[in-house]
Design a protein around this motif. Structure first.
Motif, PDB file in Angstrom:
ATOM      1  N   SER A   1      43.633  56.103  26.128  1.00 24.73           N
ATOM      2  CA  SER A   1      42.846  55.779  27.321  1.00 24.73           C
ATOM      3  C   SER A   1      41.734  56.793  27.560  1.00 24.73           C
ATOM      4  CB  SER A   1      43.747  55.650  28.555  1.00 24.73           C
ATOM      5  OG  SER A   1      44.573  56.766  28.686  1.00 24.73           O
TER       6      SER A   1
ATOM      7  N   ALA B   1      39.361  56.127  23.560  1.00 21.75           N
ATOM      8  CA  ALA B   1      38.762  54.794  23.432  1.00 21.75           C
ATOM      9  C   ALA B   1      37.659  54.569  24.460  1.00 21.75           C
ATOM     10  CB  ALA B   1      39.842  53.723  23.578  1.00 21.75           C
ATOM     11  N   ASP B   2      37.720  55.269  25.592  1.00 25.29           N
ATOM     12  CA  ASP B   2      36.668  55.134  26.612  1.00 25.29           C
ATOM     13  C   ASP B   2      35.357  55.760  26.154  1.00 25.29           C
ATOM     14  OD1 ASP B   2      38.342  53.881  28.389  1.00 25.29           O
ATOM     15  OD2 ASP B   2      37.875  55.210  30.064  1.00 25.29           O
TER      16      ASP B   2
ATOM     17  N   ARG C   1      55.639  51.042  37.870  1.00 25.36           N
ATOM     18  CA  ARG C   1      55.494  49.673  37.403  1.00 25.36           C
ATOM     19  C   ARG C   1      56.822  48.953  37.400  1.00 25.36           C
ATOM     20  NH1 ARG C   1      51.668  47.734  33.217  1.00 25.36           N
ATOM     21  NH2 ARG C   1      49.762  48.038  34.302  1.00 25.36           N
TER      22      ARG C   1
ATOM     23  N   GLY D   1      55.932  45.228  34.463  1.00 23.28           N
ATOM     24  CA  GLY D   1      54.629  45.377  33.850  1.00 23.28           C
ATOM     25  C   GLY D   1      53.460  45.290  34.808  1.00 23.28           C
ATOM     26  N   TYR D   2      53.693  45.113  36.079  1.00 29.83           N
ATOM     27  CA  TYR D   2      52.581  44.990  37.003  1.00 29.83           C
ATOM     28  C   TYR D   2      52.830  45.852  38.230  1.00 29.83           C
ATOM     29  CZ  TYR D   2      51.514  41.156  34.045  1.00 29.83           C
ATOM     30  OH  TYR D   2      51.240  40.421  32.942  1.00 29.83           O
ATOM     31  N   PHE D   3      51.758  46.336  38.793  1.00 28.29           N
ATOM     32  CA  PHE D   3      51.894  47.082  40.033  1.00 28.29           C
ATOM     33  C   PHE D   3      52.327  46.124  41.138  1.00 28.29           C
ATOM     34  CE2 PHE D   3      49.363  49.992  37.671  1.00 28.29           C
ATOM     35  CZ  PHE D   3      49.885  51.208  38.048  1.00 28.29           C
TER      36      PHE D   3
ATOM     37  N   GLY E   1      45.273  48.138  48.773  1.00 24.14           N
ATOM     38  CA  GLY E   1      44.258  47.223  48.282  1.00 24.14           C
ATOM     39  C   GLY E   1      44.348  47.116  46.774  1.00 24.14           C
ATOM     40  N   PHE E   2      45.066  48.005  46.162  1.00 26.28           N
ATOM     41  CA  PHE E   2      45.275  47.969  44.727  1.00 26.28           C
ATOM     42  C   PHE E   2      46.654  47.449  44.399  1.00 26.28           C
ATOM     43  CE2 PHE E   2      42.079  51.368  44.325  1.00 26.28           C
ATOM     44  CZ  PHE E   2      41.252  50.666  43.489  1.00 26.28           C
TER      45      PHE E   2
ATOM     46  N   HIS F   1      43.683  38.676  31.272  1.00 26.84           N
ATOM     47  CA  HIS F   1      43.839  39.526  32.466  1.00 26.84           C
ATOM     48  C   HIS F   1      42.473  39.846  33.084  1.00 26.84           C
ATOM     49  CE1 HIS F   1      48.158  40.668  32.701  1.00 26.84           C
ATOM     50  NE2 HIS F   1      48.148  40.192  31.478  1.00 26.84           N
TER      51      HIS F   1
ATOM     52  N   GLY G   1      37.966  52.164  30.865  1.00 24.34           N
ATOM     53  CA  GLY G   1      38.949  51.260  30.278  1.00 24.34           C
ATOM     54  C   GLY G   1      40.357  51.556  30.746  1.00 24.34           C
ATOM     55  N   TYR G   2      41.288  50.751  30.264  1.00 18.84           N
ATOM     56  CA  TYR G   2      42.714  50.865  30.632  1.00 18.84           C
ATOM     57  C   TYR G   2      42.876  50.737  32.145  1.00 18.84           C
ATOM     58  CZ  TYR G   2      43.502  52.024  25.807  1.00 18.84           C
ATOM     59  OH  TYR G   2      43.552  51.958  24.437  1.00 18.84           O
TER      60      TYR G   2
ATOM     61  N   SER H   1      43.905  48.778  35.619  1.00 18.24           N
ATOM     62  CA  SER H   1      44.946  47.844  36.076  1.00 18.24           C
ATOM     63  C   SER H   1      44.768  47.469  37.545  1.00 18.24           C
ATOM     64  CB  SER H   1      46.324  48.457  35.859  1.00 18.24           C
ATOM     65  OG  SER H   1      46.426  49.666  36.580  1.00 18.24           O
ATOM     66  N   GLY H   2      43.556  47.603  38.047  1.00 17.65           N
ATOM     67  CA  GLY H   2      43.279  47.187  39.413  1.00 17.65           C
ATOM     68  C   GLY H   2      41.864  47.598  39.773  1.00 17.65           C
ATOM     69  N   VAL H   3      41.166  46.749  40.510  1.00 20.49           N
ATOM     70  CA  VAL H   3      39.768  47.023  40.853  1.00 20.49           C
ATOM     71  C   VAL H   3      39.508  46.630  42.302  1.00 20.49           C
ATOM     72  CG1 VAL H   3      37.354  46.623  40.223  1.00 20.49           C
ATOM     73  CG2 VAL H   3      39.128  46.355  38.495  1.00 20.49           C
TER      74      VAL H   3
ATOM     75  N   ALA I   1      38.423  51.850  40.435  1.00 26.66           N
ATOM     76  CA  ALA I   1      39.304  51.250  39.436  1.00 26.66           C
ATOM     77  C   ALA I   1      40.513  52.140  39.206  1.00 26.66           C
ATOM     78  CB  ALA I   1      38.551  51.063  38.115  1.00 26.66           C
ATOM     79  N   ARG I   2      41.642  51.513  39.025  1.00 24.28           N
ATOM     80  CA  ARG I   2      42.862  52.261  38.689  1.00 24.28           C
ATOM     81  C   ARG I   2      42.946  52.345  37.172  1.00 24.28           C
ATOM     82  NH1 ARG I   2      47.697  50.995  42.765  1.00 24.28           N
ATOM     83  NH2 ARG I   2      48.737  52.259  41.210  1.00 24.28           N
ATOM     84  N   LYS I   3      42.810  53.549  36.677  1.00 20.68           N
ATOM     85  CA  LYS I   3      42.853  53.761  35.227  1.00 20.68           C
ATOM     86  C   LYS I   3      44.210  54.340  34.848  1.00 20.68           C
ATOM     87  CE  LYS I   3      40.639  56.474  31.564  1.00 20.68           C
ATOM     88  NZ  LYS I   3      40.606  55.368  30.597  1.00 20.68           N
ATOM     89  N   GLU I   4      44.833  53.747  33.856  1.00 20.87           N
ATOM     90  CA  GLU I   4      46.175  54.180  33.467  1.00 20.87           C
ATOM     91  C   GLU I   4      46.134  55.184  32.325  1.00 20.87           C
ATOM     92  OE1 GLU I   4      49.197  51.387  32.884  1.00 20.87           O
ATOM     93  OE2 GLU I   4      48.645  50.152  34.599  1.00 20.87           O
TER      94      GLU I   4
ATOM     95  N   GLN J   1      43.265  46.386  31.309  1.00 20.85           N
ATOM     96  CA  GLN J   1      44.562  46.387  30.610  1.00 20.85           C
ATOM     97  C   GLN J   1      45.511  45.383  31.266  1.00 20.85           C
ATOM     98  OE1 GLN J   1      46.709  49.752  28.698  1.00 20.85           O
ATOM     99  NE2 GLN J   1      47.667  49.853  30.712  1.00 20.85           N
ATOM    100  N   ALA J   2      45.500  45.352  32.579  1.00 25.25           N
ATOM    101  CA  ALA J   2      46.348  44.389  33.299  1.00 25.25           C
ATOM    102  C   ALA J   2      45.685  44.087  34.634  1.00 25.25           C
ATOM    103  CB  ALA J   2      47.741  44.957  33.520  1.00 25.25           C
TER     104      ALA J   2
ATOM    105  N   GLU K   1      45.807  42.787  38.578  1.00 32.03           N
ATOM    106  CA  GLU K   1      46.760  43.197  39.625  1.00 32.03           C
ATOM    107  C   GLU K   1      47.923  42.230  39.749  1.00 32.03           C
ATOM    108  OE1 GLU K   1      44.214  43.710  43.067  1.00 32.03           O
ATOM    109  OE2 GLU K   1      42.839  44.714  41.702  1.00 32.03           O
TER     110      GLU K   1
ATOM    111  N   PRO L   1      49.874  38.830  37.318  1.00 35.21           N
ATOM    112  CA  PRO L   1      49.799  38.120  36.027  1.00 35.21           C
ATOM    113  C   PRO L   1      48.804  36.971  36.097  1.00 35.21           C
ATOM    114  CG  PRO L   1      52.079  38.402  36.741  1.00 35.21           C
ATOM    115  CD  PRO L   1      51.216  38.812  37.895  1.00 35.21           C
ATOM    116  N   PRO L   2      48.148  36.675  34.966  1.00 42.16           N
ATOM    117  CA  PRO L   2      47.232  35.526  34.963  1.00 42.16           C
ATOM    118  C   PRO L   2      47.935  34.295  35.528  1.00 42.16           C
ATOM    119  CG  PRO L   2      47.035  36.731  32.926  1.00 42.16           C
ATOM    120  CD  PRO L   2      48.186  37.356  33.664  1.00 42.16           C
TER     121      PRO L   2
END
Lengths: 215, 254
Positions: free
Chosen positions: A97, A100-101, A192, A195-197, A203-204, B41, B142-143, B145-147, B156-159, B179-180, B182, B184-185
């Motif tokens: 992370s 790759a950024d 987690r 797999g999800y928050f 708000g997140f 996602h 990147g990475y 999981s929430g915006v 943005a929440r970066k993991e 990455q994910a 907030e 599931p799709p």
């Protein structure tokens, strides 16, 4: 272009990541083929001591308050000038992370080739990458120009990237980092489930401890 | 806010993958392509942002078999505009060439925020998102999981590994690698997708011919050799436990 192999050291909250040592080990394998030197590139603030056990010929250390914690914009600016000026044979980033950024943006920004998910190097210095979830391996030619690579674990041991002897540390002046478009607001401990928050308090989402207010 | 979500179709890894006769590419003849999970996602995150604000969402993908289904599904989820990028890219390509070509189209759309999946299983020369950011001169994180969108910027929440999350403030316009989302799709019923097929229009925009010169040359592709180091431990629970303790001592973790 020289034949040195640069390794961008990955660290977070005062700890060098294990992948940094794996990359140093990989860089040594590649440098034997190119005939260059392994050079660690450390970006940080008051972080020089992180370089003490690194198996590198030398360490280029860029110190700036904006580099104290990772942000993509500051890292890209600091590395873009360094890579363009030094023109090493290859620059290794972690496929993570952090790495790759930075690596892909630098690749398109500097117009340099990038080979990703590299696990090891063949005996004649060709990168061997993993795609399709590890179901397919790919051996590529190392282009005849400064090439960026992202590395994944599996090819080298972290002990091979460590040394009991401190490398030479060369301080490099940081570029202007005063108009950054990405800034770190705060760290939280993510929690987690499935797999999800969970939840929606900030708000997140995120599971928050009602007493401490921390995630 | 103008949001663009990009998607890519990738091999379904449940299928058996084969290498073609050249030995340098996947055999695509019978390969089933599906939407890259991370791109799914990214679309979901775009729709979530739209639901929380006045955002307009456009979804873009290359004109490859299966793209129409993804675009109509996106429309049925709430995308305002669905676009298919046409051109000659059925052969060998690389992400640099595609990102460079797509960047021109994106400039026309003038997005405030571009969302892509953080990676795809076929990425061999970096991911599309950060490559686009480099070509467009935009910041990239990147990475994610929430915006949240706040006053001309996003948070943005970066993991990071180990459960650490950083909240990054990013000035717009920007590119984020999701990455994910907030959540599931979302599931969309087939009837709703069929309805979108009647009401939504897929715009077509031609893509400039990709310049493949920037990629590295693939010497060979091969399947990894099956490992021979696996040891099946058999016996009673006590015997297995004793053997495990022995192994842990051998490798120095006990």
């Amino acid at each position: 272009m020289n034949q040195d192999i640069y390794v961008v050291i990955e660290h977070l909250r005062g700890q060098a990541a294990d992948i940094s040592y794996l990359m140093l080990a990989g860089a040594r394998a590649l440098a034997q083929e190119t005939g260059g030197e392994v050079v660690a590139v450390l970006l940080g603030h008051n972080a020089q001591s992180l370089a003490n056990n690194m198996a590198a010929g030398k360490v280029l250390y860029v110190d700036h308050p904006a580099l104290a914690e990772f942000t993509s914009d500051a890292y890209q600016k600091a590395l873009a000038g360094l890579i363009a000026e030094k023109e090493p044979r290859a620059v290794l980033f972690a496929s993570s992370s952090i790495g790759a950024d930075v690596s892909s943006v630098l690749s398109s920004h500097l117009n340099l080739p990038l080979i990703s998910s590299c696990q090891s190097f063949s005996a004649d210095g060709r990168p061997i990458s993993q795609i399709c979830g590890g179901k397919i391996m790919v051996e590529s030619d190392l282009p005849d120009t400064t090439t960026l690579l992202t590395m994944i674990p599996g090819g080298y041991k972290s002990e091979e990237g460590q040394s009991g002897k401190s490398p030479e540390i060369i301080k490099v002046e940081a570029p202007a980092l005063d108009d950054l478009r990405v800034t770190l607001a705060i760290y939280r401990s993510g929690s987690r489930r499935c797999g999800y928050f969970q939840g929606a308090d900030s708000g997140f989402g995120g599971t928050r401890d009602p007493k401490s207010g921390q995630y | 806010m103008n949001i663009v979500a990009l998607f890519k179709l990738v091999p379904d890894l449940v299928e058996e993958l084969e290498i073609d006769q050249s030995g340098t590419a996947l055999n695509m003849d019978f390969l089933r392509l599906i939407i890259n999970e991370f791109d799914d996602h990214a679309i979901e995150q775009a729709i979530l942002l739209k639901e929380r604000s006045e955002a307009r969402v456009s979804v873009l993908g290359l004109d490859i078999e299966g793209a129409d289904d993804v675009l109509y599904t996106a429309a049925s989820k709430g995308a305002d505009q669905v676009i298919k990028l046409t051109g000659d890219f059925q052969g060998k390509s690389n992400n640099h060439a595609m990102a460079c070509a797509v960047a021109s189209t994106l400039k026309e759309l003038q997005p405030d925020l571009i969302l892509t999946g953080v990676q795809a299983n076929t990425d061999l020369d970096g991911s599309i998102g950060p490559l686009l950011a480099g070509y467009l001169g935009m910041p990239y994180v990147g990475y994610v999981s929430g915006v949240n969108a706040v006053d001309g910027k996003v948070v943005a929440r970066k993991e990071y590994p180990g459960g650490l999350v950083a909240e990054m403030e990013i000035k717009l316009p920007a590119v984020l690698g999701i990455q994910a989302a907030e959540q599931p799709p979302r599931y969309v019923a087939v009837t709703k997708v069929r309805q979108a097929m009647k009401t939504a229009t897929i715009e077509e925009r031609s893509l400039a011919e990709p310049d493949l010169s920037g990629g590295s040359t693939i010497r060979r592709m091969f399947k990894p050799e099956a490992g021979t180091r696996a040891e099946m431990i058999e016996g009673s629970a006590d015997e297995v436990a004793a053997r495990l303790v022995g192994i842990f001592k051998e490798i120095g973790v006990l």
